[in-house]
Design a protein around this motif. Structure first.
Motif, PDB file in Angstrom:
ATOM      1  N   MET A   1       0.847  -1.188   0.000  1.00  0.00           N
ATOM      2  CA  MET A   1       0.000   0.000   0.000  1.00  0.00           C
ATOM      3  C   MET A   1       0.889   1.247   0.000  1.00  0.00           C
ATOM      4  O   MET A   1       1.944   1.271   0.624  1.00  0.00           O
ATOM      5  CB  MET A   1      -0.916   0.012   1.230  1.00  0.00           C
ATOM      6  CG  MET A   1      -1.888  -1.166   1.293  1.00  0.00           C
ATOM      7  SD  MET A   1      -3.138  -1.089  -0.014  1.00  0.00           S
ATOM      8  CE  MET A   1      -4.077   0.332   0.529  1.00  0.00           C
ATOM      9  N   PRO A   2       0.461   2.312  -0.712  1.00  0.00           N
ATOM     10  CA  PRO A   2       1.264   3.539  -0.693  1.00  0.00           C
ATOM     11  C   PRO A   2       1.200   4.221   0.678  1.00  0.00           C
ATOM     12  O   PRO A   2       0.154   4.220   1.333  1.00  0.00           O
ATOM     13  CB  PRO A   2       0.612   4.403  -1.773  1.00  0.00           C
ATOM     14  CG  PRO A   2      -0.790   3.901  -1.861  1.00  0.00           C
ATOM     15  CD  PRO A   2      -0.728   2.440  -1.577  1.00  0.00           C
ATOM     16  N   ILE A   3       2.309   4.779   1.091  1.00  0.00           N
ATOM     17  CA  ILE A   3       2.391   5.495   2.362  1.00  0.00           C
ATOM     18  C   ILE A   3       2.985   6.874   2.093  1.00  0.00           C
ATOM     19  O   ILE A   3       3.978   6.998   1.356  1.00  0.00           O
ATOM     20  CB  ILE A   3       3.289   4.750   3.378  1.00  0.00           C
ATOM     21  CG1 ILE A   3       2.713   3.358   3.658  1.00  0.00           C
ATOM     22  CG2 ILE A   3       3.417   5.543   4.668  1.00  0.00           C
ATOM     23  CD1 ILE A   3       3.640   2.517   4.505  1.00  0.00           C
ATOM     24  N   ASN A   4       2.375   7.901   2.668  1.00  0.00           N
ATOM     25  CA  ASN A   4       2.894   9.256   2.523  1.00  0.00           C
ATOM     26  C   ASN A   4       3.815   9.571   3.706  1.00  0.00           C
ATOM     27  O   ASN A   4       3.380   9.596   4.851  1.00  0.00           O
ATOM     28  CB  ASN A   4       1.757  10.272   2.464  1.00  0.00           C
ATOM     29  CG  ASN A   4       0.938  10.121   1.184  1.00  0.00           C
ATOM     30  OD1 ASN A   4       1.497   9.853   0.126  1.00  0.00           O
ATOM     31  ND2 ASN A   4      -0.364  10.299   1.276  1.00  0.00           N
ATOM     32  N   LEU A   5       5.094   9.820   3.409  1.00  0.00           N
ATOM     33  CA  LEU A   5       6.071  10.134   4.450  1.00  0.00           C
ATOM     34  C   LEU A   5       6.681  11.504   4.180  1.00  0.00           C
ATOM     35  O   LEU A   5       6.953  11.845   3.019  1.00  0.00           O
ATOM     36  CB  LEU A   5       7.187   9.084   4.485  1.00  0.00           C
ATOM     37  CG  LEU A   5       6.811   7.663   4.926  1.00  0.00           C
ATOM     38  CD1 LEU A   5       8.055   6.775   4.880  1.00  0.00           C
ATOM     39  CD2 LEU A   5       6.214   7.665   6.329  1.00  0.00           C
ATOM     40  N   PRO A   6       6.900  12.281   5.255  1.00  0.00           N
ATOM     41  CA  PRO A   6       7.561  13.581   5.057  1.00  0.00           C
ATOM     42  C   PRO A   6       9.054  13.397   4.777  1.00  0.00           C
ATOM     43  O   PRO A   6       9.774  12.791   5.571  1.00  0.00           O
ATOM     44  CB  PRO A   6       7.329  14.293   6.395  1.00  0.00           C
ATOM     45  CG  PRO A   6       7.123  13.193   7.384  1.00  0.00           C
ATOM     46  CD  PRO A   6       6.507  12.051   6.652  1.00  0.00           C
ATOM     47  N   ARG A   7       9.481  13.863   3.618  1.00  0.00           N
ATOM     48  CA  ARG A   7      10.891  13.786   3.243  1.00  0.00           C
ATOM     49  C   ARG A   7      11.305  15.116   2.617  1.00  0.00           C
ATOM     50  O   ARG A   7      10.640  15.594   1.670  1.00  0.00           O
ATOM     51  CB  ARG A   7      11.155  12.641   2.264  1.00  0.00           C
ATOM     52  CG  ARG A   7      11.052  11.255   2.879  1.00  0.00           C
ATOM     53  CD  ARG A   7      11.387  10.189   1.861  1.00  0.00           C
ATOM     54  NE  ARG A   7      11.428   8.870   2.458  1.00  0.00           N
ATOM     55  CZ  ARG A   7      11.661   7.748   1.772  1.00  0.00           C
ATOM     56  NH1 ARG A   7      11.880   7.805   0.465  1.00  0.00           N
ATOM     57  NH2 ARG A   7      11.685   6.585   2.384  1.00  0.00           N
TER      58      ARG A   7
END
Length: 307
Positions: A1-7
């Motif tokens: 599943m796609p995961i949104n991470l702060p980068r």
């Protein structure tokens, strides 16, 4: 599943594989959990691209298959029209031409005779073309009739069918003892007839025609080289003559429907005979090819599975 991470100050969609492993005490109690996260974003995105391409190609293939089915249906409908609607006016042209010739009687002159001859010739050529198109379109419907087939018997019957033309051409036909295979007898008769007729038609007027028909086994290496089914046994039938041959660069084109290498005024025919041969061989999961030379004649090789 796609995961949104702060980068780097913004949200980035990534894909991660997680592995969890519990650490237990001697008593069996869970005291901690080790979690390993592996970034697999490049692999997932590549897979998505591949799946998209496969999906697109599958859709294109489905559309092509649908168009092919429509084309086959149109060809079948045309065959029906050709066998009924086109034959009738053609028959009337022939009849009325004969009636016209009788009514003119003694008034007929050389120019009129020439015109009537051209009408007859064109009518005959159209009649032959309609019959050949019918034969070509109906071949696919005969493939369920596979049975034990004596090729030698079929060859000898075909030679009897052409014995008058063979005699007129003073042709010599030499042939091996042909085997028994699993095939459609009617199609084998059409195949042999077309190949024999092709040699007789394109004989060299400067020398007597010699047609040699041979048979040979195909070994495993040849089967692999030809990309055939290695689980099957094959034979090669060769029809070799010393006729006018054809230029080597045309050997891939002569099996195309309506393809002619000569003017229709020089040699009779509709340009469908070898296309019929190709379709028959394909129906039998085999291969047909040709070698030509304007000095040595032509050679047609038919490779067929025995079973």
């Amino acid at each position: 599943m796609p995961i949104n991470l702060p980068r780097n100050g913004k949200l980035e969609t990534v894909y991660l594989d997680f592995v969890y492993q519990a650490h237990k005490t001697i008593e069996g109690d869970v005291e901690s959990i080790m979690a390993i996260a592996t970034d697999v974003t490049p692999q997932v995105k590549m897979r998505q691209k591949i799946e998209k391409v496969v999906s697109l190609r599958t859709k294109e293939l489905a559309e092509a298959n649908s168009n092919l089915q429509k084309s086959n249906l149109e060809l079948a409908q045309f065959a029906h029209i050709a066998s009924h609607d086109l034959q009738e006016p053609l028959r009337k042209i022939t009849i009325f031409t004969e009636m016209l010739e009788k009514n003119i009687g003694h008034l007929i002159n050389n120019e009129t005779v020439n015109f009537i001859s051209k009408i007859r010739s064109s009518s005959k050529r159209m009649h032959n073309m309609i019959n050949d198109i019918l034969t070509y379109s109906e071949l696919k419907n005969q493939t369920k009739a596979f049975t034990t087939t004596d090729l030698h018997g079929i060859l000898e019957k075909s030679l009897i069918d052409y014995e008058l033309l063979i005699e007129q051409k003073k042709a010599i036909v030499k042939y091996d003892k042909l085997p028994v295979i699993n095939a459609v007898p009617m199609q084998m008769t059409q195949l042999f007839g077309n190949l024999i007729n092709n040699s007789l038609k394109f004989s060299d007027k400067s020398r007597p025609l010699i047609l040699t028909i041979t048979v040979a086994d195909i070994d495993l290496k040849e089967i692999k080289d030809l990309e055939l089914d290695t689980n099957k046994r094959y034979i090669q039938l060769s029809f070799e003559d010393n006729g006018i041959g054809f230029p080597e660069e045309f050997k891939g084109q002569i099996f195309n429907i309506f393809n002619r290498l000569h003017k229709k005024t020089d040699y009779s025919g509709t340009g469908i005979g070898l296309a019929i041969c190709k379709r028959i061989v394909q129906n039998h999961l085999g291969i047909i090819n040709a070698d030509g030379s304007s000095e040595k004649g032509a050679k047609f090789n038919v490779i067929l599975p025995i079973d």
